[in-house]
Design an enzyme around this catalytic site. Sequence first.
Site, PDB file in Angstrom:
ATOM      1  N   SER A 127       1.150  -0.955   0.093  1.00 44.36           N
ATOM      2  CA  SER A 127      -0.062  -0.040  -0.568  1.00 44.36           C
ATOM      3  C   SER A 127       0.942   1.367  -0.264  1.00 44.36           C
ATOM      4  CB  SER A 127      -1.174  -0.298   1.153  1.00 44.36           C
ATOM      5  OG  SER A 127      -0.217   0.089   2.317  1.00 44.36           O
ATOM      6  N   LYS A 181       1.020   4.813   7.166  1.00 42.75           N
ATOM      7  CA  LYS A 181       0.808   5.396   5.878  1.00 42.75           C
ATOM      8  C   LYS A 181       1.659   6.663   5.794  1.00 42.75           C
ATOM      9  CE  LYS A 181      -2.799   2.366   4.928  1.00 42.75           C
ATOM     10  NZ  LYS A 181      -1.914   1.540   3.779  1.00 42.75           N
TER      11      LYS A 181
END
Length: 261
Positions: free
Chosen positions: A70, A141
Amino acid sequence: MDTDARHTERDRSSAPEDGTEEGSRSARAPAPEAGRTAWGRVALLGALCTVALLLFSAFVLQPFLIPSGSMEPTLRVGDRVLVNKLAYRFGSEPRRGDVVVFDGTGSFVPETPGDDSLGSLLRGVAASLGLGEPVETDFVKRVVGVGGDHVVCCDERGRIEVNGDPVDEEYVHPGDKPSQVAFDIEVPDGRLWMMGDHRSRSRDSRDHLGQPGGGMVPLDRVVGRVDWLGWPFGRLGSLDGTDAFTGIASAGIRPAGADRG
């Protein structure tokens, strides 16, 4: 009497006069107690080293195994990064563009009763030392919006806007759009809007809009900032920063005459 004398002489000749041989044999044979003591010291030293590593990982620098794609191309599957837990300890807060590890409980995953089993404890220890995959509630993230920011997707050129300014995100995975999901959100104070760099493969704040927490991560759930790559050796070094958010207006403030591009 002669027989007794012969037996006596034979007995004396079979034993060393000063007992040296018998003593040397005793010295060469390690006592069982000494062996147990040595192993006990090794075990104690190992336990102390493990405790020291766990404390260092808990409060200073934690290895973290990247379990998914991701965050590609910035971080790859199998990378081991070093999370700086002191980055936000002394009044500093995450900034736009920072890559952070955080506990997604209540924002990315629902609150659930904790698992106190031995297996869960061992998995947690392995994860904290970078030897196993992180626990299911930990995520990595990039910070795109901080408290008070107005984050919108997307402008006429397909770029994300923060406080009315477009962001040229050079770190986004080649071929990905900044977002295929339209959104227009205000980030509450004390929370963060998080997005992965591989936008087409990242489940991030966008996927939790409308859920409790709205996908916004509380500041106190941030574990630390990813500052270094520790593995593989070919990528060893500090994590490259980004200037994508340089010049972005502060929350609620827009510089006069600023060009929206």
